[in-house]
Design a protein around this motif. Structure first.
Motif, PDB file in Angstrom:
ATOM      1  N   THR A 100      -2.872   6.179   1.919  1.00 25.27           N
ATOM      2  CA  THR A 100      -1.506   5.660   1.840  1.00 25.27           C
ATOM      3  C   THR A 100      -0.740   5.846   3.146  1.00 25.27           C
ATOM      4  O   THR A 100       0.417   5.440   3.241  1.00 25.27           O
ATOM      5  CB  THR A 100      -0.743   6.380   0.708  1.00 25.27           C
ATOM      6  OG1 THR A 100      -0.777   7.798   0.943  1.00 25.27           O
ATOM      7  CG2 THR A 100      -1.383   6.063  -0.640  1.00 25.27           C
ATOM      8  N   ARG A 101      -1.380   6.459   4.154  1.00 24.01           N
ATOM      9  CA  ARG A 101      -0.758   6.667   5.461  1.00 24.01           C
ATOM     10  C   ARG A 101      -1.645   6.076   6.543  1.00 24.01           C
ATOM     11  O   ARG A 101      -2.867   6.162   6.477  1.00 24.01           O
ATOM     12  CB  ARG A 101      -0.530   8.158   5.723  1.00 24.01           C
ATOM     13  CG  ARG A 101       0.351   8.825   4.675  1.00 24.01           C
ATOM     14  CD  ARG A 101       0.421  10.329   4.846  1.00 24.01           C
ATOM     15  NE  ARG A 101       1.036  10.647   6.161  1.00 24.01           N
ATOM     16  CZ  ARG A 101       0.484  11.483   7.021  1.00 24.01           C
ATOM     17  NH1 ARG A 101      -0.687  12.061   6.757  1.00 24.01           N
ATOM     18  NH2 ARG A 101       1.110  11.753   8.160  1.00 24.01           N
ATOM     19  N   ILE A 102      -1.021   5.471   7.557  1.00 19.20           N
ATOM     20  CA  ILE A 102      -1.775   4.861   8.643  1.00 19.20           C
ATOM     21  C   ILE A 102      -2.582   5.897   9.408  1.00 19.20           C
ATOM     22  O   ILE A 102      -3.633   5.602   9.970  1.00 19.20           O
ATOM     23  CB  ILE A 102      -0.820   4.092   9.597  1.00 19.20           C
ATOM     24  CG1 ILE A 102      -1.618   3.362  10.687  1.00 19.20           C
ATOM     25  CG2 ILE A 102       0.192   5.038  10.211  1.00 19.20           C
ATOM     26  CD1 ILE A 102      -2.598   2.364  10.175  1.00 19.20           C
ATOM     27  N   GLN A 103      -2.092   7.131   9.432  1.00 22.12           N
ATOM     28  CA  GLN A 103      -2.812   8.183  10.134  1.00 22.12           C
ATOM     29  C   GLN A 103      -4.092   8.581   9.403  1.00 22.12           C
ATOM     30  O   GLN A 103      -5.007   9.123   9.999  1.00 22.12           O
ATOM     31  CB  GLN A 103      -1.924   9.426  10.306  1.00 22.12           C
ATOM     32  CG  GLN A 103      -0.712   9.233  11.200  1.00 22.12           C
ATOM     33  CD  GLN A 103       0.461   8.599  10.452  1.00 22.12           C
ATOM     34  OE1 GLN A 103       0.347   8.274   9.259  1.00 22.12           O
ATOM     35  NE2 GLN A 103       1.584   8.426  11.146  1.00 22.12           N
ATOM     36  N   GLU A 104      -4.167   8.325   8.088  1.00 20.44           N
ATOM     37  CA  GLU A 104      -5.332   8.702   7.291  1.00 20.44           C
ATOM     38  C   GLU A 104      -5.766   7.515   6.418  1.00 20.44           C
ATOM     39  O   GLU A 104      -5.606   7.508   5.198  1.00 20.44           O
ATOM     40  CB  GLU A 104      -5.016   9.908   6.404  1.00 20.44           C
ATOM     41  CG  GLU A 104      -4.638  11.158   7.187  1.00 20.44           C
ATOM     42  CD  GLU A 104      -4.275  12.315   6.265  1.00 20.44           C
ATOM     43  OE1 GLU A 104      -4.066  12.068   5.051  1.00 20.44           O
ATOM     44  OE2 GLU A 104      -4.217  13.452   6.747  1.00 20.44           O
ATOM     45  N   PRO A 105      -6.313   6.467   7.049  1.00 20.39           N
ATOM     46  CA  PRO A 105      -6.698   5.277   6.268  1.00 20.39           C
ATOM     47  C   PRO A 105      -7.940   5.489   5.415  1.00 20.39           C
ATOM     48  O   PRO A 105      -8.232   4.661   4.546  1.00 20.39           O
ATOM     49  CB  PRO A 105      -6.954   4.234   7.359  1.00 20.39           C
ATOM     50  CG  PRO A 105      -7.358   5.033   8.544  1.00 20.39           C
ATOM     51  CD  PRO A 105      -6.568   6.308   8.480  1.00 20.39           C
ATOM     52  N   SER A 106      -8.664   6.577   5.622  1.00 19.75           N
ATOM     53  CA  SER A 106      -9.878   6.837   4.843  1.00 19.75           C
ATOM     54  C   SER A 106      -9.815   8.211   4.180  1.00 19.75           C
ATOM     55  O   SER A 106     -10.807   8.941   4.125  1.00 19.75           O
ATOM     56  CB  SER A 106     -11.119   6.748   5.744  1.00 19.75           C
ATOM     57  OG  SER A 106     -11.003   7.649   6.846  1.00 19.75           O
ATOM     58  N   ALA A 107      -8.645   8.571   3.678  1.00 24.11           N
ATOM     59  CA  ALA A 107      -8.449   9.906   3.085  1.00 24.11           C
ATOM     60  C   ALA A 107      -9.185  10.064   1.768  1.00 24.11           C
ATOM     61  O   ALA A 107      -9.643  11.164   1.426  1.00 24.11           O
ATOM     62  CB  ALA A 107      -6.954  10.166   2.897  1.00 24.11           C
ATOM     63  N   VAL A 108      -9.344   8.973   1.016  1.00 20.19           N
ATOM     64  CA  VAL A 108      -9.944   9.060  -0.323  1.00 20.19           C
ATOM     65  C   VAL A 108     -11.088   8.057  -0.408  1.00 20.19           C
ATOM     66  O   VAL A 108     -10.947   6.907   0.011  1.00 20.19           O
ATOM     67  CB  VAL A 108      -8.900   8.772  -1.417  1.00 20.19           C
ATOM     68  CG1 VAL A 108      -9.508   8.964  -2.805  1.00 20.19           C
ATOM     69  CG2 VAL A 108      -7.671   9.646  -1.243  1.00 20.19           C
ATOM     70  N   LYS A 109     -12.219   8.486  -0.950  1.00 18.93           N
ATOM     71  CA  LYS A 109     -13.358   7.606  -1.131  1.00 18.93           C
ATOM     72  C   LYS A 109     -13.056   6.573  -2.219  1.00 18.93           C
ATOM     73  O   LYS A 109     -12.342   6.850  -3.203  1.00 18.93           O
ATOM     74  CB  LYS A 109     -14.596   8.406  -1.524  1.00 18.93           C
ATOM     75  CG  LYS A 109     -15.163   9.253  -0.409  1.00 18.93           C
ATOM     76  CD  LYS A 109     -15.736   8.374   0.702  1.00 18.93           C
ATOM     77  CE  LYS A 109     -16.383   9.193   1.797  1.00 18.93           C
ATOM     78  NZ  LYS A 109     -16.893   8.350   2.903  1.00 18.93           N
TER      79      LYS A 109
END
Length: 387
Positions: A100-109
């Motif tokens: 949900t944040r541009i800094q963490e586009p792959s936070a959740v599989k």
């Protein structure tokens, strides 16, 4: 290529080294061509984010998507749920992860449920389907923005070629290029052949000086002489009432720029012809014109063909001289000018550029393969024996 192999063997290099050297040369020449060919068949979106060498592998990139707006929410027990699919039907892309944040586009599989706090959860599956749930009713008028790490399978298409071939005026531009290239190849060959014969077999004052001038003109940059030649042509055209933007003007321009190299190549070849043949013809009473037409010209065909390849390739691919002497109107623009207009002002449409490259080389390839057997013979002529 065969001539190069023969020369390397004469030097005394082992056969294996010769073969390896030739293979390296072939690979270096084919590598960029292969890259352009593959790029022309790739989807424009994939071409913009990855190199052609990755065409057969899966591409990964980050994309932005937006969930459905709150007006689509449904109540399921104590939860308010917004569900749907990010992709349209038939989309082959696969979601690896999301955030949900541009800094963490792959936070959740993909497939896992992300806890966003305060009873708010989000699940995005690999196929693009999602379930956005909240303990309270959703408010606002826009859907939530999320970031996706997307996997795209290799995709090849002919759309790039269709775009180029179906563009307006491409057929007319093709005819214009042929109208420019064919006379601009034949005229300098005819004129240079007469000049080369005169500099090879006719004795007159200042012949050596003229040969030196021809060699010197080869190194004159085209850009330096372009504007003076254009001004001279316009002034002469004003006197005789001839418009400035005509096919005759560009024919003369290409003839002038190609003449020094043509005379140099043809003279090197003609001066190496057997002297006995020329002298025997003169003893039999043949004039210089008869010797040139019946003896020298047929024997000089390899040199004529080799220069024809160079001249045609240069004229066909030319853009600068065509824009200056012919213009860019719809009825006069050449193929290179039309394709250049398709690229846009910033030239960022790589899919158009690569497809255009292969479309433009069709005619030069036909010319090259038709005359290539004479190329090496014509270029090496006169390199050992001169006059």
């Amino acid at each position: 290529m065969a001539a190069a192999v023969t020369q390397l063997r004469r030097i005394g290099l082992p056969r294996l080294i010769v073969h390896i050297s030739v293979l390296v040369i072939v690979v270096l020449w084919l590598f960029p061509t292969l890259g352009i060919f593959i790029s022309a068949l790739r989807d424009k979106d994939q071409l913009a984010v990855s190199g052609w060498w990755t065409a057969l592998s899966t591409a990964h990139r980050t994309e932005v998507a937006r969930l459905a707006d709150p007006t689509t929410q449904k109540q399921e027990g104590n939860l308010y749920v917004i569900a749907g699919n990010i992709w349209e039907a038939g989309d082959a892309r696969t979601i690896d992860s999301f955030g949900t944040r541009i800094q963490e586009p792959s936070a959740v599989k993909a497939g896992e449920t992300a806890d966003l706090g305060e009873g708010e959860t989000l699940q995005v599956n690999a196929d693009g389907s999602y379930r956005y749930a909240k303990a309270e009713a959703f408010d606002g008028s826009r859907g939530r923005r999320i970031y996706l790490t997307v996997t795209t399978p290799p995709e090849f298409t002919f759309d790039n070629y269709r775009t180029v071939l179906n563009s307006e005026g491409i057929g007319r531009a093709f005819i214009n290029s042929l109208t420019v290239a064919i006379p601009a190849t034949i005229i300098p060959i005819l004129v240079a052949a007469f000049a080369a014969y005169a500099l090879s077999w006719m004795r007159f004052a200042g012949r050596t000086l003229m040969i030196a001038m021809v060699v010197g003109l080869i190194v004159v940059p085209l850009q330096m002489s372009l504007i003076p030649l254009l001004r001279m042509y316009n002034e002469i055209g004003t006197i005789f009432g001839v418009p400035s933007k005509t096919y005759a003007g560009i024919w003369l321009a290409h003839t002038a720029f190609g003449m020094p190299l043509a005379i140099y190549l043809l003279r090197n070849y003609m001066v190496g012809l057997p002297k006995e043949i020329i002298e025997s013809a003169r003893v039999d009473g043949a004039s210089d014109f008869e010797i040139f037409v019946k003896i020298v010209l047929p024997l000089s065909f390899p040199a004529l063909a080799s220069f024809a390849i160079f001249q045609f390739l240069w004229v066909w691919n030319d853009l600068l001289v065509a824009m200056v002497f012919l213009g860019t109107t719809k009825d006069q623009i050449v193929l290179t000018g039309n394709l250049n207009a398709l690229l846009g002002s910033r030239g960022g449409n790589w899919e158009i550029l690569t497809a255009s490259a292969f479309i433009t080389i069709i005619v030069p390839l036909i010319v090259f393969f038709a005359l290539q057997r004479y190329l090496v013979r014509g270029l090496l002529a006169g390199s050992v024996k001169g006059g």
